[in-house]
Design a protein around this motif. Structure first.
Motif, mmCIF file in Angstrom:
data_model
loop_
_atom_site.group_PDB
_atom_site.id
_atom_site.type_symbol
_atom_site.label_atom_id
_atom_site.label_comp_id
_atom_site.label_asym_id
_atom_site.label_seq_id
_atom_site.Cartn_x
_atom_site.Cartn_y
_atom_site.Cartn_z
ATOM 1 N N SER A 249 2.963 -1.303 3.907
ATOM 2 C CA SER A 249 3.137 -0.038 3.139
ATOM 3 C C SER A 249 4.594 0.047 2.935
ATOM 4 O O SER A 249 5.238 -0.671 3.351
ATOM 5 C CB SER A 249 3.424 1.177 4.204
ATOM 6 O OG SER A 249 4.256 1.319 4.823
ATOM 7 N N THR B 8 -0.070 3.789 0.581
ATOM 8 C CA THR B 8 -0.330 4.853 2.450
ATOM 9 C C THR B 8 0.642 4.943 3.766
ATOM 10 O O THR B 8 1.337 3.870 3.466
ATOM 11 C CB THR B 8 -1.761 4.367 2.951
ATOM 12 O OG1 THR B 8 -1.746 3.329 2.973
ATOM 13 C CG2 THR B 8 -3.196 4.486 2.145
ATOM 14 N N ASP B 9 0.655 5.729 4.015
ATOM 15 C CA ASP B 9 1.776 5.857 5.731
ATOM 16 C C ASP B 9 1.596 4.669 6.217
ATOM 17 O O ASP B 9 2.379 3.938 6.974
ATOM 18 C CB ASP B 9 1.583 7.141 6.044
ATOM 19 C CG ASP B 9 2.428 8.189 5.295
ATOM 20 O OD1 ASP B 9 2.884 8.237 4.639
ATOM 21 O OD2 ASP B 9 1.694 9.533 5.699
ATOM 22 N N ASN C 278 -1.003 0.942 6.990
ATOM 23 C CA ASN C 278 -2.249 0.385 6.852
ATOM 24 C C ASN C 278 -2.104 -0.817 7.344
ATOM 25 O O ASN C 278 -1.150 -1.423 7.440
ATOM 26 C CB ASN C 278 -2.693 0.003 4.802
ATOM 27 C CG ASN C 278 -3.774 -0.636 4.808
ATOM 28 O OD1 ASN C 278 -3.622 -1.933 5.230
ATOM 29 N ND2 ASN C 278 -4.453 -1.123 3.942
ATOM 30 N N THR D 271 0.776 -1.383 -0.040
ATOM 31 C CA THR D 271 0.320 0.087 -0.467
ATOM 32 C C THR D 271 1.048 1.054 -0.527
ATOM 33 O O THR D 271 1.600 1.268 0.537
ATOM 34 C CB THR D 271 -0.473 0.092 1.235
ATOM 35 O OG1 THR D 271 -1.716 1.120 1.165
ATOM 36 C CG2 THR D 271 0.144 -0.100 2.521
#
Length: 237
Positions: free
Chosen positions: A178, A170-171, A173, A168
């Motif tokens: 990540s 995103t910072d 998850n 991912t």
């Protein structure tokens, strides 16, 4: 940008790893049809990995008159059938049905299987808490993670030649790895043989960084050759 699926293909047959709801257009983009799928292996029960089975089941039964082999660990059966597919497949014009009426069902009670000349070894990975999820090592060479958070101990133990790894962008998850967790937990030599897959739509923003530290982003239709005693093509979808 379809769901995260892969196809292991050789002259003996085509095995699909997972079958998300975009599977039909994903196959069409590679010049293939559902009819071309001889077997499916399921890593875990989430919509983007299994909802395409409903279409494969119905088209196989009524359009192509072909039962694909459905391979899954026995711990996934109740979740897949009773909590997911039963509501759309159990009743049809012929009456009551089971999953085995649509597929040649293969339930695994050990964590490996052989098919079409290839060896698949299942390894439990760290995805949604309490949910059974598997990555798979193919021919002692290519590791395909399914969905997982970072799993450095497993990969350092397996020492694959090539890795296709869930990520991912995103910072944070809690159920996916990540890109920053991979960089911090995996040694550089492991990152350099890792293609990142299942990424979000804004992936171009990370392209330079990923190409610097990893093998790159897995691309639609990308093919790699499985090494050692088995020779075949693997094409992420």
């Amino acid at each position: 940008m379809f769901n995260n699926n892969a196809l292991v293909s050789n002259s003996d047959g085509n095995l699909l790893i997972d079958c998300g709801y975009t599977i039909k257009p994903a196959l069409l983009a590679q010049g293939l049809k559902l009819q071309d799928i001889d077997a499916v292996f399921i890593t875990h029960v989430h919509a983007d990995h299994v909802f395409g089975l409903e279409r494969l089941a119905n088209e196989g039964r009524y359009k192509y008159h072909k039962k694909a082999r459905l391979i899954l660990h026995h711990e996934l059966y109740d979740e897949l059938w009773h909590q997911c597919l039963k509501g759309v497949l159990a009743k049809n014009g012929e009456g009551e049905n089971e999953l085995a009426d649509y597929f040649e069902l293969v339930l695994l009670y050990k964590e490996e299987f052989e098919l079409f000349g290839n060896l698949y070894q299942l390894h439990r990975v760290s995805h949604t808490p309490g949910k059974v999820c598997f990555g798979v090592m193919i021919n002692h060479s290519v590791f395909y993670s399914g969905d997982t958070a970072a799993i450095p101990q497993l990969l350092l133990q397996l020492k694959p030649d090539l890795i296709f790894h869930d990520v991912t962008l995103t910072d944070y998850n809690p159920v996916h790895a990540s890109v920053h967790s991979l960089l911090s937990l995996y040694p550089p030599e492991l990152c350099k043989k890792t293609y990142l897959m299942s990424y979000e739509d804004h992936w171009p923003e990370y392209r330079q960084m990923v190409e610097q530290h990893f093998a790159g982003f897995a691309q639609q239709g990308q093919r790699v050759v499985l090494s050692r005693e088995y020779q075949t093509d693997t094409a992420p979808g």
